[in-house]
Scaffold this active site. Structure first.
Site, PDB file in Angstrom:
ATOM      1  CB  CYS A   1     -16.052   5.327 -29.388  1.00  0.00           C
ATOM      2  SG  CYS A   1     -15.162   5.327 -30.848  1.00  0.00           S
ATOM      3  CD  GLU A   2     -16.667   4.396 -23.516  1.00  0.00           C
ATOM      4  OE1 GLU A   2     -17.329   5.039 -22.699  1.00  0.00           O
ATOM      5  OE2 GLU A   2     -16.922   3.344 -23.959  1.00  0.00           O
TER       6      GLU A   2
ATOM      7  N   GLY B   1       0.668  -1.305  -0.083  1.00  0.00           N
ATOM      8  CA  GLY B   1       0.066  -0.002   0.058  1.00  0.00           C
ATOM      9  C   GLY B   1       0.804   1.141   0.049  1.00  0.00           C
TER      10      GLY B   1
ATOM     11  CD  GLU C   1       0.043  -9.214   1.361  1.00  0.00           C
ATOM     12  OE1 GLU C   1      -0.719  -8.352   1.089  1.00  0.00           O
ATOM     13  OE2 GLU C   1      -0.114 -10.409   1.931  1.00  0.00           O
ATOM     14  N   PRO C   2       4.408  -5.040  -0.948  1.00  0.00           N
ATOM     15  CG  PRO C   2       6.758  -4.388  -1.475  1.00  0.00           C
ATOM     16  CD  PRO C   2       5.897  -5.541  -0.634  1.00  0.00           C
ATOM     17  N   GLY C   3       3.113  -3.535  -3.971  1.00  0.00           N
ATOM     18  CA  GLY C   3       3.149  -3.581  -5.502  1.00  0.00           C
ATOM     19  C   GLY C   3       3.391  -2.280  -6.117  1.00  0.00           C
ATOM     20  NE  ARG C   4      -0.443   2.809  -5.801  1.00  0.00           N
ATOM     21  CZ  ARG C   4      -1.411   2.714  -6.496  1.00  0.00           C
ATOM     22  NH1 ARG C   4      -1.205   3.524  -7.816  1.00  0.00           N
ATOM     23  NH2 ARG C   4      -2.522   2.145  -6.392  1.00  0.00           N
TER      24      ARG C   4
ATOM     25  NE  ARG D   1      -2.986   4.044 -11.140  1.00  0.00           N
ATOM     26  CZ  ARG D   1      -2.717   5.323 -10.778  1.00  0.00           C
ATOM     27  NH1 ARG D   1      -2.379   6.118 -11.474  1.00  0.00           N
ATOM     28  NH2 ARG D   1      -3.176   5.590  -9.528  1.00  0.00           N
TER      29      ARG D   1
ATOM     30  CE1 TYR E   1      -9.014   2.651  -9.160  1.00  0.00           C
ATOM     31  CE2 TYR E   1      -7.163   2.957 -10.295  1.00  0.00           C
ATOM     32  CZ  TYR E   1      -7.702   2.226  -9.496  1.00  0.00           C
ATOM     33  OH  TYR E   1      -7.794   0.680  -9.454  1.00  0.00           O
TER      34      TYR E   1
END
Ligand SMILES: *Cc1c(COP(=O)(O)O)cnc(C)c1O
Length: 414
Positions: free
Chosen positions: A342-343, A237, A271-274, A310, A314
């Site tokens: 197309c959004e 996190g 448990e690092p990810g980012r 992202r 977010y």
């Protein structure tokens, strides 16, 4: 941090324009040195105590990246059978894998038991029963930790906050004691640890320290009943700098949490990810068309929300730099940086001051985590290439998909 010169020319010793010419755009570009440095910062911060760094595979699951971390001694935090297969294919040690997730299937449980993973992070009372039954069928004992929900507010985006009572993750703190008693009585389970993970992109170190303190209290209560742990898993996190966030160096972020457990003998898992991959990657894209409207100027680039979700998902900010020229170049305008999908939500950045011409290359920074991993084929867009820079050399670590591959598994009616 990935080494981007002021004018966004190079990653390590390789020119981004050369990467675009050789591999095409869009493509993700990673720096091996940045990955190694990020891992090293965790290792240094945890030195002197029993600890294991379990990289959260979902942040970026490319085999080359998993292999780099495996060679550095990492364990892995997985959330699916597919991720377990990736870890094994990349040379990772299943004996250092923890398996998180609220909905593990029986098939995934069997696969993980057969592989001999280190621990299942169990997230509900029913999962305990399912896991016990599944392990019993193949005559094995399943190593477990309960993922407890310490109900601390991590002060982050609601979509990436996971440790509140209202979240679907983990078991409520109050029921943990009862569930550990149950686990102790089930014949095919072996209690190995306790786990928590309160959210993502956390900048303030205090919530993680508060969670650690609550978990320790629980560990002591359980210890009084003779339930003991080999490890304490405090999750991932840690946040990174995307724009101007006051992201702390790894050691400083971890310090208050480590203080809470300094005299414990259990092995610490994180448990690092980012924070291991986010700033070690960028998305390289080319300006296709400039469109000067009455109210806004648009730079339509060849990357889109399917490649980097992202911003759309977010409202996340990614710094965008023109490759090979300072930001303040003459003739700059305020641009919406958008993709061709197309959004209306297909944007990569709002209101960016850039001096642009069609054909220019842009580097979308801090894209190493939850970038490629969340990409899709929306609009039948092949997923992009991934390139690893290592000093002055480059390696294609995933080739660009072809359109034919996208519908190879489909069939029309006879
Ligand atoms: C996503 C996740 C992580 C990694 O989170 P980051 O914010 O990327 O560090 C760790 N543990 C669990 C259980 C997760 O779901």
């Amino acid at each position: 941090m990935i080494e981007i010169a002021n004018d966004a020319t190079c990653v390590e010793g390789v020119n981004l324009a050369d990467i675009a010419a050789r591999y095409g755009t869009p493509c993700y570009v990673y720096s091996r040195a940045a990955l190694t440095a990020a891992f090293g910062a965790y290792r240094a911060a945890l030195a002197g105590r029993p600890a294991r760094i379990c990289y959260a595979v979902k942040a970026n699951s490319n085999l080359a990246i998993l292999n780099i971390f495996a060679k550095l001694g990492a364990g892995f935090d997985i959330v699916s059978g597919g991720e377990l297969a990736r870890v094994i294919a990349a040379g990772g040690d299943p004996g250092k894998v923890v398996f998180s997730g609220v909905g593990k299937s029986r098939e995934e449980m069997r696969q993980a038991l057969a592989a001999g993973i280190y621990c299942f992070n169990v997230e509900s009372a029913n999962e305990l029963e399912h896991l016990n039954a599944t392990a019993g069928e193949i005559g094995k004992r399943a190593p477990i930790a309960l993922r407890v929900n310490p109900d601390v507010d991590p002060k982050t985006h609601p979509y990436i906050s996971t440790g509140l009572k209202s979240a679907k993750f983990g078991v409520p703190f109050e029921t943990a004691v009862e569930l550990y008693r149950r686990a102790r009585d089930l014949p095919y389970l072996e209690i190995r640890g306790i786990a928590c993970h309160i959210g993502s992109q956390l900048l303030d170190p205090q919530p993680a320290a508060d969670a650690a303190a609550k978990v320790i209290e629980l560990v002591d209560r359980l210890g009084a009943e003779g339930i003991q742990f080999a490890h304490i898993d405090l999750g991932g996190g840690m946040g990174i700098r995307y724009r101007d966030e006051a992201a702390l160096p790894t050691a400083d972020y971890l310090a208050p949490m480590l203080k809470c457990i300094e005299d414990r003998t259990e092995m610490l898992l994180v448990e690092p990810g980012r924070s291991l991959v986010g700033n070690a990657g960028l998305l390289l894209t080319r300006v296709e068309i400039l469109k000067h409207g009455e109210e806004k100027n648009f730079a339509v680039v060849d990357a889109a929300m399917n490649d980097l979700a992202r911003p759309a998902l977010y409202d996340a900010y990614h710094d965008i730099q023109k490759v090979g020229a300072g930001k303040t170049a003459l003739g700059s305008k305020t641009y919406e940086i958008v993709g061709p999908i197309c959004e209306s939500g297909d944007f990569l950045g709002h209101d960016r001051e850039l001096a642009l011409a069609e054909g220019d290359l842009l580097a979308i920074l801090s894209a190493g985590a939850y970038g490629m991993a969340m990409s899709s084929n929306y609009n039948t867009r092949p997923r992009v290439a991934e390139v690893m820079v290592d000093g002055t050399t480059t390696h294609l670590i995933r080739r660009r998909e072809t359109v034919a591959e996208l519908f190879a598994g489909e069939a029309v009616l006879p």
